[in-house]
Design a protein around this motif. Structure first.
Motif, PDB file in Angstrom:
ATOM      1  N   UNK A 187      -5.946   6.958  -0.580  1.00 51.45           N
ATOM      2  CA  UNK A 187      -5.803   6.100   0.586  1.00 51.45           C
ATOM      3  C   UNK A 187      -5.551   4.685   0.094  1.00 51.45           C
ATOM      4  N   UNK A 188      -4.728   3.956   0.840  1.00 53.82           N
ATOM      5  CA  UNK A 188      -4.448   2.565   0.455  1.00 53.82           C
ATOM      6  C   UNK A 188      -4.156   1.740   1.689  1.00 53.82           C
ATOM      7  N   UNK A 189      -4.767   0.570   1.754  1.00 53.59           N
ATOM      8  CA  UNK A 189      -4.482  -0.399   2.814  1.00 53.59           C
ATOM      9  C   UNK A 189      -4.606  -1.787   2.195  1.00 53.59           C
ATOM     10  N   UNK A 190      -4.314  -2.846   2.929  1.00 56.00           N
ATOM     11  CA  UNK A 190      -4.345  -4.180   2.318  1.00 56.00           C
ATOM     12  C   UNK A 190      -5.703  -4.613   1.754  1.00 56.00           C
ATOM     13  N   UNK A 191      -6.797  -3.966   2.145  1.00 51.89           N
ATOM     14  CA  UNK A 191      -8.121  -4.324   1.609  1.00 51.89           C
ATOM     15  C   UNK A 191      -8.593  -3.352   0.537  1.00 51.89           C
ATOM     16  N   UNK A 192      -8.494  -2.058   0.796  1.00 52.87           N
ATOM     17  CA  UNK A 192      -9.122  -1.064  -0.073  1.00 52.87           C
ATOM     18  C   UNK A 192      -8.157   0.024  -0.512  1.00 52.87           C
ATOM     19  N   UNK A 193      -8.280   0.396  -1.772  1.00 54.66           N
ATOM     20  CA  UNK A 193      -7.495   1.490  -2.341  1.00 54.66           C
ATOM     21  C   UNK A 193      -8.486   2.464  -2.953  1.00 54.66           C
ATOM     22  N   UNK A 194      -8.333   3.746  -2.610  1.00 57.85           N
ATOM     23  CA  UNK A 194      -9.212   4.784  -3.131  1.00 57.85           C
ATOM     24  C   UNK A 194      -8.384   5.725  -3.991  1.00 57.85           C
ATOM     25  N   UNK A 195      -8.894   5.978  -5.207  1.00 62.36           N
ATOM     26  CA  UNK A 195      -8.152   6.714  -6.218  1.00 62.36           C
ATOM     27  C   UNK A 195      -8.970   7.898  -6.730  1.00 62.36           C
ATOM     28  N   UNK A 196      -8.258   8.849  -7.341  1.00 58.50           N
ATOM     29  CA  UNK A 196      -8.918  10.028  -7.905  1.00 58.50           C
ATOM     30  C   UNK A 196      -8.163  10.487  -9.138  1.00 58.50           C
ATOM     31  N   UNK A 197      -8.889  11.025 -10.106  1.00 54.34           N
ATOM     32  CA  UNK A 197      -8.280  11.726 -11.231  1.00 54.34           C
ATOM     33  C   UNK A 197      -9.194  12.891 -11.588  1.00 54.34           C
ATOM     34  N   UNK A 239       0.804  -1.227   0.000  1.00 50.45           N
ATOM     35  CA  UNK A 239       0.000   0.000   0.000  1.00 50.45           C
ATOM     36  C   UNK A 239       0.839   1.280   0.000  1.00 50.45           C
ATOM     37  N   UNK A 240       2.014   1.247   0.637  1.00 52.36           N
ATOM     38  CA  UNK A 240       2.864   2.445   0.689  1.00 52.36           C
ATOM     39  C   UNK A 240       3.301   2.844  -0.715  1.00 52.36           C
ATOM     40  N   UNK A 241       3.692   1.859  -1.521  1.00 58.07           N
ATOM     41  CA  UNK A 241       4.093   2.130  -2.898  1.00 58.07           C
ATOM     42  C   UNK A 241       2.900   2.657  -3.701  1.00 58.07           C
ATOM     43  N   UNK A 242       1.741   2.065  -3.489  1.00 60.74           N
ATOM     44  CA  UNK A 242       0.542   2.483  -4.199  1.00 60.74           C
ATOM     45  C   UNK A 242       0.183   3.924  -3.859  1.00 60.74           C
ATOM     46  N   UNK A 243       0.372   4.313  -2.600  1.00 60.07           N
ATOM     47  CA  UNK A 243       0.103   5.698  -2.212  1.00 60.07           C
ATOM     48  C   UNK A 243       0.980   6.682  -2.976  1.00 60.07           C
ATOM     49  N   UNK A 244       2.222   6.304  -3.203  1.00 60.47           N
ATOM     50  CA  UNK A 244       3.137   7.227  -3.882  1.00 60.47           C
ATOM     51  C   UNK A 244       3.047   7.158  -5.405  1.00 60.47           C
ATOM     52  N   UNK A 245       2.646   6.016  -5.957  1.00 62.24           N
ATOM     53  CA  UNK A 245       2.670   5.865  -7.411  1.00 62.24           C
ATOM     54  C   UNK A 245       1.303   5.918  -8.075  1.00 62.24           C
ATOM     55  N   UNK A 246       0.229   5.626  -7.347  1.00 66.24           N
ATOM     56  CA  UNK A 246      -1.095   5.556  -7.951  1.00 66.24           C
ATOM     57  C   UNK A 246      -1.242   4.313  -8.814  1.00 66.24           C
ATOM     58  N   UNK A 283      -7.496   1.106 -17.223  1.00 66.59           N
ATOM     59  CA  UNK A 283      -7.930   1.246 -18.618  1.00 66.59           C
ATOM     60  C   UNK A 283      -7.236   2.424 -19.299  1.00 66.59           C
ATOM     61  N   UNK A 284      -5.940   2.553 -19.030  1.00 62.80           N
ATOM     62  CA  UNK A 284      -5.123   3.582 -19.666  1.00 62.80           C
ATOM     63  C   UNK A 284      -5.170   4.944 -19.011  1.00 62.80           C
ATOM     64  N   UNK A 285      -5.973   5.129 -17.976  1.00 58.94           N
ATOM     65  CA  UNK A 285      -6.077   6.417 -17.293  1.00 58.94           C
ATOM     66  C   UNK A 285      -5.319   6.376 -15.973  1.00 58.94           C
ATOM     67  N   UNK A 286      -4.526   7.408 -15.706  1.00 57.13           N
ATOM     68  CA  UNK A 286      -3.745   7.510 -14.471  1.00 57.13           C
ATOM     69  C   UNK A 286      -4.630   8.016 -13.338  1.00 57.13           C
ATOM     70  N   UNK A 287      -4.575   7.334 -12.207  1.00 53.71           N
ATOM     71  CA  UNK A 287      -5.278   7.726 -10.995  1.00 53.71           C
ATOM     72  C   UNK A 287      -4.265   7.927  -9.873  1.00 53.71           C
ATOM     73  N   UNK A 288      -4.499   8.930  -9.043  1.00 51.95           N
ATOM     74  CA  UNK A 288      -3.664   9.189  -7.884  1.00 51.95           C
ATOM     75  C   UNK A 288      -4.315   8.583  -6.655  1.00 51.95           C
ATOM     76  N   UNK A 308     -11.484  13.267 -13.781  1.00 49.40           N
ATOM     77  CA  UNK A 308     -12.842  12.974 -14.232  1.00 49.40           C
ATOM     78  C   UNK A 308     -13.665  12.180 -13.219  1.00 49.40           C
ATOM     79  N   UNK A 309     -13.084  11.842 -12.095  1.00 47.15           N
ATOM     80  CA  UNK A 309     -13.804  11.074 -11.085  1.00 47.15           C
ATOM     81  C   UNK A 309     -12.846  10.352 -10.172  1.00 47.15           C
ATOM     82  N   UNK A 310     -13.203   9.143  -9.819  1.00 46.67           N
ATOM     83  CA  UNK A 310     -12.377   8.366  -8.908  1.00 46.67           C
ATOM     84  C   UNK A 310     -12.658   6.892  -9.057  1.00 46.67           C
ATOM     85  N   UNK A 311     -12.013   6.111  -8.199  1.00 50.90           N
ATOM     86  CA  UNK A 311     -12.186   4.661  -8.257  1.00 50.90           C
ATOM     87  C   UNK A 311     -11.951   4.052  -6.883  1.00 50.90           C
TER      88      UNK A 311
END
Length: 126
Positions: A72-82, A53-60, A64-69, A84-87
């Motif tokens: 928040x990231x933990x072993x269960x859930x990762x929350x992303x944003x760009x 999760x630490x790497x995911x926090x720094x790299x996003x 489907x070809x779109x970059x998300x930042x 046009x929205x989020x994931x």
């Protein structure tokens, strides 16, 4: 129920999720909404993201070809944003749910839909 019906009914049918996929933790796409194609590299990065999760926090992540930042990231859930929205990317016992939402929706509206499906799959052994 088929895996596709989880995408169609539970996620897209909620009106909160615009695109989604269910991946197997051992690889492969179990189901996806039309046009939501995750490359093999993206699938691998999603699977590995929960292990570091630490790497995911720094790299996003790319979806489907779109970059998300990462927000928040933990072993269960990762929350992303760009722009046009989020994931939300949520891990269950055997699967990973990847679900995008589009603005004007906010994370607080979309995330509970994804988390509740994850809880349901976990209760069923998936």
């Amino acid at each position: 129920m088929s895996w596709q019906s989880y995408i169609d009914s539970h996620l897209l049918g909620s009106g909160k999720i615009s695109r989604a996929a269910i991946l197997g933790q051992q690889g492969g796409v179990w189901a996806a909404s039309p046009g939501f194609e995750l490359s093999t590299d993206e699938q691998q990065a999603i699977t590995e993201a929960h292990n570091n999760p630490e790497h995911t926090l720094s790299s996003g992540l790319k979806l489907a070809g779109e970059k998300f930042f990462s927000l928040s990231a933990n072993p269960r859930s990762i929350y992303l944003r760009n722009g046009t929205g989020g994931a939300s990317v949520v891990k269950t016992k055997q699967a990973i749910i990847v679900a995008e939402y589009a603005v004007p929706l906010q994370s607080g509206e979309a995330t509970p839909v994804v988390e509740s499906l994850a809880d349901y799959l976990i209760s069923g052994g998936y």
